[in-house]
Design an enzyme around this catalytic site. Structure first.
Site, PDB file in Angstrom:
ATOM      1  NE  ARG B  15      31.836  38.898  50.198  1.00 40.75           N
ATOM      2  CZ  ARG B  15      32.170  38.207  49.123  1.00 40.75           C
ATOM      3  NH1 ARG B  15      33.455  37.897  48.896  1.00 40.75           N
ATOM      4  NH2 ARG B  15      31.254  37.829  48.241  1.00 40.75           N
ATOM      5  CG  ASP B  16      32.712  40.334  45.611  1.00 46.71           C
ATOM      6  OD1 ASP B  16      33.893  39.965  45.574  1.00 46.71           O
ATOM      7  OD2 ASP B  16      31.850  39.917  44.814  1.00 46.71           O
ATOM      8  CG  HIS B 209      32.227  39.688  38.730  1.00 44.93           C
ATOM      9  ND1 HIS B 209      33.337  40.132  39.399  1.00 44.93           N
ATOM     10  CD2 HIS B 209      31.467  39.072  39.669  1.00 44.93           C
ATOM     11  CE1 HIS B 209      33.273  39.792  40.677  1.00 44.93           C
ATOM     12  NE2 HIS B 209      32.141  39.141  40.874  1.00 44.93           N
ATOM     13  CB  CYS B 240      39.768  38.540  38.909  1.00 47.64           C
ATOM     14  SG  CYS B 240      41.172  37.433  38.945  1.00 47.64           S
TER      15      CYS B 240
END
Lengths: 322, 322
Positions: B15-16, B209, B240
């Site tokens: 997902r991420d 992160h 990001c």
């Protein structure tokens, strides 16, 4: 920050970093970089290595660099020295400290230094006896202190025994090196606690590599055990020439960034450090592992949205408009 | 290791990670990867996101993936859900949990979700009331809980207040997300200690992160504060889209490697994980940030010397012969 604990940062990029680089960094560029670093607030800078120019051509200009730099009173200028000849060259340049190296693991010592550990110890003992006739400080870096890439685990007692042998010779400091990034936090904590307890008069330094991503986690464990001196490499330069993808030494700017956020007093000017690190790619011809150089400090805020990856579908649509 | 503390690892790469990839990963390849991961011992896998296919085309196959995977009893299969429509789609696929997202910072919420925080809260409250009519669990991920890239520091009280509002709605768990890698260890320790103390009945997860290299150090701080659930991304995917050089989520294999070395019981098969991670570059068309994938585990020993960078001049000469 007044009252916060002082941490001593030792820069090793111009030795541990540059010796691994294929591209020769011009002597003038080395001097200019070191002069910038001298103004950054380091406790110590490892300038170069007084080894055979044939063996490490990247550092063949050791004398010229040592003579060329502008020295700051507050910085200890140290150099790596393998033997008597190297020590004499280093002393002739007026270094503040010599840094001697051997491995805790027999296999690694034989591989790296092409002699067994007792031969290394005898050679370093001779160097120590020469240097002790001067005012120059002596540090010993013990490689593979937290694991050997050929033998595996290294017993803590073995590390402490080698520390003891050098302490008995009157060296001023010992650096425990995680040469190939095998250390893990609980191991680091236990080793540092034992070492600081037994060698309270030695300056103890920890030298981490980020090979498996644990360098800053290991730093936390060392701090908790009372360690206050750390080697680090600008941009994260350094590392094993056989694992080009793996990152090298713990990255100085990432180390300082974390320590200052956690309230420690490194005396290092992080902005100046990042400016210096930004010069490295042009000197060595490739990108550096430093992530902080890419991301900026945590409070370097963004005016234009840096869209989260935790977000909803609209983020992409918005991102495309932003 | 019997008697060691259990740590729950949640995989978020599909997902991420995948939502940030330009290259579409075929549905069959997603299913095959998730089926491999299901056998690795994870506590939870975040499979996909039930968002608009136009907004995140990379995850446009959410239903097909959820229906295609072979589910293991011991794994909680969760999905990201932005609104009622997404919740209905997710429930129709028989998910075990829905994961809702909003930001603690107003600026980030507006940027990422294109509404203010109160609008987000109202929307998520509606989702929660629908899902609570089922047996499906509800988790809320709070973005920017340790810093906002636009606003900077986020007050701990603000984070706790948002946790309270969701706890009052009866959610099962809350994930505190360091969305852009702004967290640092002492901050993490303080926030986690306050959160575990106040919300003892909530499942608390930390989501780091590695943007500034501190993900594993922050994990140590969270562990010390009693946290036992962590999101992580295979290969270190994610991050990001505006900082392509910066690495993404904490890398699952590096997290598990450290935790197991430190004596925690993750139940994750690290070898199987590394094999799965090695497949990622072919799926997404580029290298992944994972350093462990390149270096191997700490006791993956080398027959041929991996020459130290802490060594003497002879190392290069030897290296050239090796």
């Amino acid at each position: 920050m007044s009252g916060s604990k002082r941490i001593y940062i030792h820069e090793v990029a111009t030795r541990d970093g540059f010796q691994n680089e294929a591209q020769f960094v011009d002597t003038d560029a080395k001097i200019a970089l070191i002069d910038r670093l001298s103004a950054c607030g380091y406790a110590k800078i490892e300038i170069t290595s007084f080894t055979s120019p044939k063996a490490i051509p990247a550092l063949r200009d050791a004398e010229a660099v040592m003579h060329g730099i502008a020295r700051h009173d507050r910085v200890v200028y140290t150099v790596l020295v393998p033997n008597i000849k190297g020590a004499e060259r280093a002393l002739s340049c007026g270094v503040d400290e010599v840094n001697l190296v051997m491995s805790v693991s027999e296999s690694h010592n034989r591989t790296n230094l092409r002699m067994n550990r007792e031969q290394s110890f005898a050679q370093l003992r001779d160097v120590i006896s020469v240097v002790k006739q001067t005012n120059v400080a002596i540090n010993v870096s013990l490689s593979t202190a937290m694991g050997c890439p050929m033998e595996g685990d290294i017993a803590q007692a073995e590390v402490l025994d080698w520390m003891q042998r050098f302490a008995d010779l009157g060296v001023h400091g010992v650096t425990l090196c995680d040469t190939t990034g095998m250390a893990f936090p609980s191991q680091v904590g236990a080793l540092c606690a034992a070492a600081t307890k037994r060698f309270s008069t030695l300056d103890l330094t920890l030298h981490f590599h980020n090979t498996r991503g644990m360098a800053l986690a290991n730093t936390l464990a060392a701090l908790d055990a009372g360690i206050d001196r750390f080697d680090a490499s600008l941009g994260g330069l350094g590392g094993c020439p056989y694992a080009p993808g793996a990152t090298g030494n713990v990255c100085t700017e990432e180390l300082v960034h974390m320590l200052e956020l956690d309230g420690y007093d490194t005396r290092v000017d992080l902005k100046a450090l990042l400016s210096a690190s930004a010069l490295l790619p042009s000197l060595i011809g490739h990108d550096v592992p430093s992530q902080l150089l890419k991301s900026g400090q945590r409070l370097d805020l963004h005016a234009i949205p840096c869209v989260s990856s935790d977000g909803l579908p609209e983020q992409r649509a918005f991102a495309e408009k932003a």
